[in-house]
Scaffold this active site. Sequence first.
Site, PDB file in Angstrom:
ATOM      1  N   GLY A 171       0.808  -1.219   0.000  1.00  0.00           N
ATOM      2  CA  GLY A 171       0.000   0.000   0.000  1.00  0.00           C
ATOM      3  C   GLY A 171       0.841   1.270   0.000  1.00  0.00           C
ATOM      4  O   GLY A 171       0.416   2.303   0.482  1.00  0.00           O
ATOM      5  N   GLU A 223      16.888  -0.577  -2.809  1.00  0.00           N
ATOM      6  CA  GLU A 223      16.876  -0.659  -4.282  1.00  0.00           C
ATOM      7  C   GLU A 223      17.378   0.664  -4.832  1.00  0.00           C
ATOM      8  O   GLU A 223      17.200   1.715  -4.214  1.00  0.00           O
ATOM      9  CB  GLU A 223      15.443  -0.885  -4.797  1.00  0.00           C
ATOM     10  N   ARG A 242      -2.509 -12.280  -4.668  1.00  0.00           N
ATOM     11  CA  ARG A 242      -3.940 -12.129  -4.346  1.00  0.00           C
ATOM     12  C   ARG A 242      -4.638 -11.493  -5.538  1.00  0.00           C
ATOM     13  O   ARG A 242      -3.994 -11.078  -6.486  1.00  0.00           O
ATOM     14  CB  ARG A 242      -4.074 -11.201  -3.141  1.00  0.00           C
TER      15      ARG A 242
HETATM   16  P1  ADP Z   1      -3.179  -3.124  -5.421  1.00  0.00           P
HETATM   17  O1  ADP Z   1      -1.739  -3.538  -5.339  1.00  0.00           O
HETATM   18  O2  ADP Z   1      -4.161  -4.223  -5.582  1.00  0.00           O
HETATM   19  O3  ADP Z   1      -3.391  -1.959  -6.295  1.00  0.00           O
HETATM   20  P2  ADP Z   1      -3.200  -1.490  -3.123  1.00  0.00           P
HETATM   21  O4  ADP Z   1      -1.736  -1.271  -2.993  1.00  0.00           O
HETATM   22  O5  ADP Z   1      -4.077  -0.353  -3.507  1.00  0.00           O
HETATM   23  O6  ADP Z   1      -3.508  -2.732  -4.000  1.00  0.00           O
HETATM   24  O7  ADP Z   1      -3.726  -2.104  -1.790  1.00  0.00           O
HETATM   25  C1  ADP Z   1      -5.000  -2.680  -1.742  1.00  0.00           C
HETATM   26  C2  ADP Z   1      -5.450  -2.726  -0.347  1.00  0.00           C
HETATM   27  O8  ADP Z   1      -4.673  -3.616   0.379  1.00  0.00           O
HETATM   28  C3  ADP Z   1      -5.341  -1.408   0.365  1.00  0.00           C
HETATM   29  O9  ADP Z   1      -6.384  -1.354   1.296  1.00  0.00           O
HETATM   30  C4  ADP Z   1      -4.005  -1.498   1.046  1.00  0.00           C
HETATM   31  O10 ADP Z   1      -3.945  -0.657   2.158  1.00  0.00           O
HETATM   32  C5  ADP Z   1      -3.990  -2.962   1.414  1.00  0.00           C
HETATM   33  N1  ADP Z   1      -2.664  -3.558   1.447  1.00  0.00           N
HETATM   34  C6  ADP Z   1      -1.820  -3.735   0.423  1.00  0.00           C
HETATM   35  N2  ADP Z   1      -0.714  -4.379   0.811  1.00  0.00           N
HETATM   36  C7  ADP Z   1      -0.853  -4.634   2.114  1.00  0.00           C
HETATM   37  C8  ADP Z   1      -0.054  -5.294   3.105  1.00  0.00           C
HETATM   38  N3  ADP Z   1       1.136  -5.813   2.827  1.00  0.00           N
HETATM   39  N4  ADP Z   1      -0.532  -5.370   4.356  1.00  0.00           N
HETATM   40  C9  ADP Z   1      -1.720  -4.837   4.659  1.00  0.00           C
HETATM   41  N5  ADP Z   1      -2.521  -4.229   3.780  1.00  0.00           N
HETATM   42  C10 ADP Z   1      -2.104  -4.108   2.533  1.00  0.00           C
HETATM   43  P1  ADP Z   2       3.921  -1.700  -2.470  1.00  0.00           P
HETATM   44  O1  ADP Z   2       4.130  -3.065  -1.899  1.00  0.00           O
HETATM   45  O2  ADP Z   2       3.697  -0.659  -1.452  1.00  0.00           O
HETATM   46  O3  ADP Z   2       2.940  -1.712  -3.594  1.00  0.00           O
HETATM   47  P2  ADP Z   2       6.021  -1.542  -4.487  1.00  0.00           P
HETATM   48  O4  ADP Z   2       7.355  -2.167  -4.293  1.00  0.00           O
HETATM   49  O5  ADP Z   2       5.084  -2.238  -5.395  1.00  0.00           O
HETATM   50  O6  ADP Z   2       5.367  -1.325  -3.063  1.00  0.00           O
HETATM   51  O7  ADP Z   2       6.223  -0.048  -4.970  1.00  0.00           O
HETATM   52  C1  ADP Z   2       5.158   0.863  -5.014  1.00  0.00           C
HETATM   53  C2  ADP Z   2       5.484   1.967  -5.997  1.00  0.00           C
HETATM   54  O8  ADP Z   2       6.695   2.630  -5.656  1.00  0.00           O
HETATM   55  C3  ADP Z   2       5.709   1.487  -7.422  1.00  0.00           C
HETATM   56  O9  ADP Z   2       4.505   1.370  -8.128  1.00  0.00           O
HETATM   57  C4  ADP Z   2       6.595   2.575  -7.993  1.00  0.00           C
HETATM   58  O10 ADP Z   2       5.845   3.709  -8.361  1.00  0.00           O
HETATM   59  C5  ADP Z   2       7.451   2.942  -6.802  1.00  0.00           C
HETATM   60  N1  ADP Z   2       8.717   2.172  -6.799  1.00  0.00           N
HETATM   61  C6  ADP Z   2       8.949   0.998  -6.176  1.00  0.00           C
HETATM   62  N2  ADP Z   2      10.224   0.586  -6.350  1.00  0.00           N
HETATM   63  C7  ADP Z   2      10.817   1.526  -7.112  1.00  0.00           C
HETATM   64  C8  ADP Z   2      12.148   1.709  -7.619  1.00  0.00           C
HETATM   65  N3  ADP Z   2      13.128   0.844  -7.355  1.00  0.00           N
HETATM   66  N4  ADP Z   2      12.401   2.821  -8.349  1.00  0.00           N
HETATM   67  C9  ADP Z   2      11.433   3.725  -8.599  1.00  0.00           C
HETATM   68  N5  ADP Z   2      10.178   3.620  -8.145  1.00  0.00           N
HETATM   69  C10 ADP Z   2       9.858   2.539  -7.398  1.00  0.00           C
END
Ligand code: ADP
Ligand code: ADP
Length: 464
Positions: free
Chosen positions: A164, A200, A292
Site C-alpha cells: 500500500g 533498491e 492475491r
Molecule cells: P493493489 O496492489 O491491488 O493496487 P493497493 O496497494 O491499492 O492494492 O492495496 C490494496 C489494499 O490492500 C489497500 O487497502 C491497502 O492498504 C492494502 N494492502 C496492500 N498491501 C498490504 C499489506 N502488505 N498489508 C496490509 N494491507 C495491505
Molecule cells: P507496495 O508493496 O507498497 O505496492 P512496491 O514495491 O510495489 O510497493 O512499490 C510501489 C510503488 O513505488 C511502485 O509502483 C513505484 O511507483 C514505486 N517504486 C517501487 N520501487 C521503485 C524503484 N526501485 N524505483 C522507482 N520507483 C519505485
Amino acid sequence: MFKRILIANRGEIAVRIIRACRELDIETVAVYSQADEASLHVQLATQAVCIGPAKAAQSYLNQTAILSAAVESGCEAIHPGYGFLSENGEFAELCEKCGLTFIGPSPAVLNQMGNKAAARALMQQVGVPVVPGSDGPVKDAAQAAVVAQAIGYPVLVKASAGGGGRGMRRVYRPEELAPAFASAQAEAEACFGDGEMYLEKLILHPRHIEFQIMADRFGHVVHLGERDCSIQRKNQKLLEESPSKALTPQLREQMGAAAVAAAKACGYEGAGTVEFVVDPAGNFYFIEMNTRIQVEHPVTEMVTGIDLVREQLRVAVGLPLSFTQAPLTGHAIEVRINAEDPAAGFRPVPGKTEFVHFPGGNGVRVDSALYSGFTLSPYYDSLAAKVIVHAPTRLAAIRKMRRALEELVIEGYPTTADLGHLILYHPDFLKGSYDTGFLDKELDTLLRWGEECPRSGSEEEAAR
Ligand code: ADP
Ligand code: ADP
Ligand code: MG
C-alpha cells in the site's frame, strides 16, 4: 464447485466476490465488524456473522473469529480478497488445519513472495531482472549506507513486508539516508509489525507495469497482459489502463515471459500479479509479486472477457483454468474513486453518502459497496468506488470514461472523481507519455484547471 464459502473482507471487493459466487450458485457467508453492520456485503450475502469491533485488528484481522465463523456456518473455503489476511501465510496454514480451502496460493508461496527481499532473491535465481540493490535485507542504516554507496544514489529504502505504498523512502544524498531509514523502518514496524528493510536503486521516471497471472494445479501458467498503473499518488495507484502505451509487442512478450517465469519459479497457484518498473530506455525490473486478487483486476477482465474471481474459485476447487490463452481486445481504463481531498494532500474524508448515482451504459462497469445513505467508515481505506470502461481504442475508452465520470454523482464528501476526469484531458496523458511522477508534477495544474473548468480541446490531435 464449492457449495458455500466465507468472504474474509469488506467493501467493494467483498461485494465483487459475492457476485461471482451467486453466478456460480455458491452460497456466501459475509463477516463484518460492528462498524459495518449496514454494509452492502452483509445484505447481499446468504448469511452474515459479526466478528468483532470496528478496529481491523479485532475484526477483519481476527483469525480465530473468522475461522470459527467459517467452520460454524459450514463453509468449505475462505476467499480473503485483498489487504487484510490475503497475503498472510500463517492464516492460510490455519485454514488448512481447520479443513478449509484458502482461496489463493499455498502458505509456502505466501511466505516466500510476501517478503519482498526474499522474492527478489528468488527472481534473481531464475533470471528475472530485479532492480539493482541489496542482496537480501540490510540490518541497519550503516550497512544501508555501504550498499547505497556501491549501487549509487538515489536509492529507495523499502520494507520487506511493505504494501500500500507504505514503508518506503526515497534518498537522494548520503546524509539523508540515516533519517529516511529510521522513519521508513518505524512506519513498517507500525503498519506491518516487521521492520526488516532492504535497498533498491531509485529508477528515475519509471512506468509501473504489472502482469496478471493465472495458474492452476495442472501446470498451466498464463499471463493476461499488462496494466499500466503509473498514475500514482504517494506510491499508490489512482488510474490504471490496459494495454500500456509504453510497451512494444517485443517488450510485452519479454515481460510476459518473465512474469510467467516468476510464477513458475515459486510454484504459483491462482491469481497473482507480477509488478515491474520500466525505465525510459525500456529496461524492466521486477519489484514485487502480489499474491492475491488486485484492486485493479477489472481492467484485465474488460480486455480479456475473463472473470478472474471465477477462475480463482475454479483453481481453488481443483479445476483447470477455463482458458488456455487470453485474447486481448480493445482498451480498458479504471479510475479509483476515493473519499479523499486531492487539494489537501489526499487526506481521507470519509462521511455519510448523502446521495449516489452510478454511470451505466455499454462498456461501463462500477464496482462499489456504496448506496445512498451509507456512511463510509474512517476505520478502513478510502476506496469508495471503481469506475471501469472498455472500448475498441484508447481514445474511445478515454471519452467513455469522461462521460461516465460526468454521470457519476457522489454527494457527502470530496472524492478523486473530478481529478480522474481532469487527468483524461491532460496532453501528456492523452499522448500516453507519463511516468509515476506525473501526478506529483501536474497536480497543481490539474487542480487549477478544475477551478477554471476548461475541459475541451483537440484531444484527438494530442492523442496521435
Ligand atoms: P493493489 O496492489 O491491488 O493496487 P493497493 O496497494 O491499492 O492494492 O492495496 C490494496 C489494499 O490492500 C489497500 O487497502 C491497502 O492498504 C492494502 N494492502 C496492500 N498491501 C498490504 C499489506 N502488505 N498489508 C496490509 N494491507 C495491505
Ligand atoms: P507496495 O508493496 O507498497 O505496492 P512496491 O514495491 O510495489 O510497493 O512499490 C510501489 C510503488 O513505488 C511502485 O509502483 C513505484 O511507483 C514505486 N517504486 C517501487 N520501487 C521503485 C524503484 N526501485 N524505483 C522507482 N520507483 C519505485
Ligand atoms: Mg506494489
